[in-house]
Design an enzyme around this catalytic site. Structure first.
Site, short mmCIF file in Angstrom:
data_model
loop_
_atom_site.label_atom_id
_atom_site.label_comp_id
_atom_site.label_asym_id
_atom_site.label_seq_id
_atom_site.Cartn_x
_atom_site.Cartn_y
_atom_site.Cartn_z
N TYR A 1 117.87 34.84 50.20
CA TYR A 1 117.99 35.11 51.63
C TYR A 1 117.60 33.86 52.42
O TYR A 1 116.52 33.32 52.24
CB TYR A 1 117.07 36.28 51.97
CG TYR A 1 117.28 36.97 53.33
CD1 TYR A 1 117.97 36.37 54.37
CD2 TYR A 1 116.77 38.24 53.54
CE1 TYR A 1 118.15 37.00 55.59
CE2 TYR A 1 116.94 38.90 54.77
CZ TYR A 1 117.63 38.27 55.77
OH TYR A 1 117.79 38.91 56.99
N CYS A 2 118.49 33.40 53.29
CA CYS A 2 118.21 32.28 54.19
C CYS A 2 117.80 31.03 53.41
O CYS A 2 118.51 30.60 52.51
CB CYS A 2 117.16 32.69 55.23
SG CYS A 2 116.92 31.51 56.59
#
Length: 597
Positions: A330-331
Site C-alpha cells: 500500500y502506497c
C-alpha cells in the site's frame, strides 16, 4: 450597537455569565503559558520545539520566498479596480446596505464555508466574503499565468497561493465570522471557553485534533480482528490473523502497509476492515506492523525496509511450509514492494512471490502529484533541521498531508473546534489519520531525493539494494494494480505508469474516490464504483475510454483475480491457527509497535 450599549441592555445575570467566561479564558491561558514557560526552561538547549498546529504555513511561506517579490505588483491596480467594482455591485444588490439580506443564489460566488445564512444577513458580511472569493480567484489566476517559471516552480507557487488564501479566509477569525459572533452572543462566550481548552490541548500535544481522542481503543473497537504477533524485529512486528473458515487458501497473503501511517487503516471497525473481510473469504492473512521511528533508527534507509519485506515473506513461507506467498503493498510500501520484486528477480528468487497487489502505489514519480511541492531544496533542508535526533516527528508529516487539503483538514477544524467550541466527533478514519508515526530521517530524505525528485526507480540499475541493482523491467510477477480516480497523494495517472515498466501479466483497476476511501470500500457499504478495461492500453486516458464501470466495491473483483493465481485450499489447522498447541507467539494482535508513540 456599541459595546457600551450592549452592556447597558444586559441583566446582572447575563453580565455575570460574560464575566465568568472571561475569567475562565484568562485562567486557562495563564495556566498554559506558565506551564509552557516551565517546560521551556527545563528543556533549554535540547533544540526541539513544540509543533504549532499551523506549522505547515511556514512551508508555504518559504515557497513564496523563492519567487520574485514583485511578481504580483504589476497587476495590483487591477485588483483594486475589481474590488471597487464588486463593492458597487454589492451595494446596489443589497439595497445600498439596508441589511435586508439576500438569497445565496443571488450572489455571484458560492463556497460552502459561507453557506450559513448569517453570511448574507448583513451586506457587510456578504461583501466581505464575496470580495475574499473574488481576490482568491484573481491571485490564483495570476499565479497560473505567471511567465518565467518552469512547470514545477509554477505548481509550487500555485499551491502556496492556495494555502495562504485559505489561511486568510474571513471565516477563520472571530471578528469577521458572523456565525461565530452569533454563537458567542448566544452562549455568553462559553463557546470561546471550550475552544480555548481545545486550542491549549492541541498546543500541548503539538497536533491539530480532528476527532474525539477517547472514542477509540486499539484492540477493542479499532484493529480488533483476532490474531497474534508471530515474529518481531527492531523494525517491524508480523501479525497473523486467526482463521474464521474451516478451510483456507493454500497460498497465504502478506500485507505491507505504509510505515508513514499505522497499519490499521486496513483494520478499522469490523464493517470497514479489509483484513477481516479477507480472513472471512478464507485467506490466511499476515500484516506487517512497522515500528514508529525513534533515535535508535537514525541510520535506517530504504534497503532496510526492502530487506524487511523479504524477511517477512521468508518467515511466512517457512512458518506455513509453502513455496510462495501473495503480497499487497500500500502506497510507499507498494513502491518498496516493486523494488523487492526487482531484487528477488535479479537474485533468481522471484518464485517466492506468487502475486503482487499494489494499492495506490507509485514507481514512476514524474507525475506524482501535490507532494512534489514539498521537495524543493529549501523544504528538504528544513526537513533536515527538523530531524536532529535522526527521525522526523510524525506530526510534521501529518501537517504536510493536512496542508494538501487545508480547507477541509485544517481551517474547518480551526473554526469548529477553536471558534465555535464544538465537541469532537467520533470518527474512526479521522482517529487513524491523527495517529501519527515518526520516520527515519535518513530514509525519508533519500526517498524524496531519489524517487520524488530524481525518479531513479524507473531507470534500470540506477538504484541498488545490498549491492544488487534494481531493474523493474525484469519483473514478471503477476500483478494487480489499483488506483483511485480522485487520489491526490498518488494520482491515478502516476500509478498507471507501473504498466510501462513491469514485464509480467498485469491487471489494472481504477476505483472511485481517493487514496483512502478508494481502497477501504467494503462490499457491504455499496459505495462508489470501479472500472475495468484494457490494462495494456497506451495510456490511462485510453484505458478510461474503453473501460467498463461497475457499481460498488472492487474487493470481490480482486478476490476473483487472487483465485486465478491459485485456488487450492487446505484445512485451517496447525500453524494456520496462530497461538494454538505447540505454537509459540509473542503477543495478541494488534501488538505493541502500533501503540508506540
Amino acid at each position: 450597537m456599541g459595546a457600551k450599549g450592549m452592556l447597558e441592555g444586559m441583566s446582572p445575570g447575563e453580565l455575570g455569565e460574560w464575566a465568568k467566561s472571561s475569567g475562565e479564558l484568562q485562567k486557562m491561558w495563564f495556566e498554559f503559558v506558565t506551564e509552557k514557560a516551565k517546560s521551556a526552561a527545563q528543556k533549554a538547549g535540547e533544540g526541539k520545539s513544540m509543533l504549532d498546529p499551523a506549522q505547515w504555513l511556514v512551508m508555504s511561506q518559504s515557497m513564496l520566498k523563492q519567487f520574485p517579490t514583485g511578481a504580483f505588483e504589476a497587476q495590483s491596480s487591477l485588483a483594486q479596480d475589481s474590488l471597487q467594482l464588486w463593492k458597487s455591485v454589492f451595494e446596489s444588490y443589497l439595497g445600498g446596505g439596508t441589511g435586508e439580506g439576500s438569497d445565496e443564489s443571488a450572489l455571484p460566488r458560492k463556497d460552502r464555508r459561507f453557506a450559513d445564512p448569517a453570511w448574507r444577513e448583513h451586506p457587510a458580511f456578504a461583501l466581505l466574503h464575496q470580495t475574499y472569493l473574488m481576490l482568491t480567484e484573481y491571485f490564483k489566476r495570476a499565479a497560473a499565468s505567471m511567465d518565467g517559471l518552469d512547470s514545477e516552480k509554477k505548481k509550487q507557487l500555485q499551491f502556496a497561493v492556495t494555502a495562504l488564501s485559505e489561511a486568510m479566509s474571513p471565516d477563520n477569525f472571530l471578528l469577521t465570522n458572523p456565525v461565530v459572533m452569533k454563537r458567542t452572543l448566544e452562549t455568553r462566550g462559553q463557546n470561546l471557553v471550550r475552544g480555548m481548552q481545545h486550542l491549549i490541548n492541541d498546543l500541548k500535544r503539538g497536533q491539530l485534533t480532528h476527532t474525539d481522542p477517547d472514542a477509540f481503543t486499539l484492540g477493542e473497537n479499532l484493529a480488533a480482528t483476532p490474531g497474534k504477533v508471530v515474529h518481531e524485529t527492531p523494525l517491524f512486528q508480523l501479525i497473523q490473523y486467526s482463521p474464521s473458515t474451516k478451510d483456507v487458501y493454500q497460498v497465504p497473503l502478506v500485507i505491507f502497509p505504509p510505515w508513514i501511517n499505522r497499519f490499521y487503516i486496513l483494520d478499522l471497525t469490523p464493517k470497514k476492515s479489509f483484513i477481516k473481510w479477507a480472513v472471512d473469504q478464507g485467506i490466511t492473512v499476515f500484516v506487517v506492523s512497522w515500528k514508529s521511528a525513534d533515535e535508535t533508527m537514525g541510520e535506517v534507509v530504504w534497503d532496510d525496509y526492502i530487506r524487511s519485506q523479504i524477511e517477512a515473506i521468508d518467515h511466512v513461507r517457512d512458518r506455513l511450509k509453502v513455496p510462495s506467498v501473495n503480497t499487497i503493498g500500500y502506497c510507499v510500501a507498494g513502491t518498496t514492494l516493486a523494488a523487492t520484486l526487482a531484487l528477488l528477480t535479479r537474485r533468481g528468487e522471484a518464485d517466492k512471490v506468487n502475486s503482487a497487489t499494489f494499492f495506490t502505489a507509485q514507481v514512476d514519480f514524474e507525475r506524482s502529484g501535490e507532494l512534489k511541492h514539498f521537495i524543493g531544496e529549501g523544504q528538504l533542508e528544513m526537513i533536515d533541521q527538523l530531524s536532529p535526533e535522526g527521525y522526523l516527528d510524525g506530526r510534521y508529516l501529518a501537517a504536510t498531508f493536512n496542508a494538501l487539503r487545508g480547507k477541509d483538514l485544517i481551517w474547518n477544524y480551526v473554526v469548529n473546534n477553536y471558534l465555535l467550541g464544538e465537541d469532537y466527533p467520533a470518527f474512526d478514519l479521522l482517529h487513524w489519520n491523527g495517529d501519527v508515526t515518526n520516520l527515519p530521517s535518513k530514509w525519508h530524505n533519500e526517498y524524496l531525493r531519489d524517487l520524488y525528485r530524481d525518479n531513479k526507480l524507473v531507470v534500470p540499475d540506477a538504484l541498488s539494494c545490498d549491492g544488487t541493482p534494481l531493474d523493474l523491467t525484469q519483473v514478471t510477477t503477476p500483478s494487480y494494480v489499483q488506483a483511485g480516480r480522485e487520489d491526490h497523494i498518488a494520482p491515478a495517472e502516476s500509478v498507471w505508469r507501473i504498466t510501462d515498466h513491469f514485464a509480467g501479466p498485469l491487471e489494472f483497476l481504477l476505483a472511485g474516490s481517493g487514496h483512502i476511501a478508494g481502497v477501504v470500500n467494503p462490499p457491504a457499504a455499496n459505495k462508489y464504483q470501479y472500472w475495468t478495461g484494457d490494462s495494456g492500453a497506451a495510456s490511462l486516458k485510453d484505458f478510461v475510454k474503453g473501460a467498463e464501470e461497475h457499481p460498488g466495491s472492487w474487493w470481490p473483483h480482486w478476490l476473483d483475480w487472487i483465485e486465478a493465481q491459485g485456488d487450492a485450499r487446505v484445512p485451517a489447522t496447525g500453524k494456520r491457527k496462530p497461538g494454538g498447541r505447540g505454537d509459540t507467539v509473542i503477543e495478541d494482535a494488534p501488538g505493541r509497535y502500533v501503540k508506540t508513540r
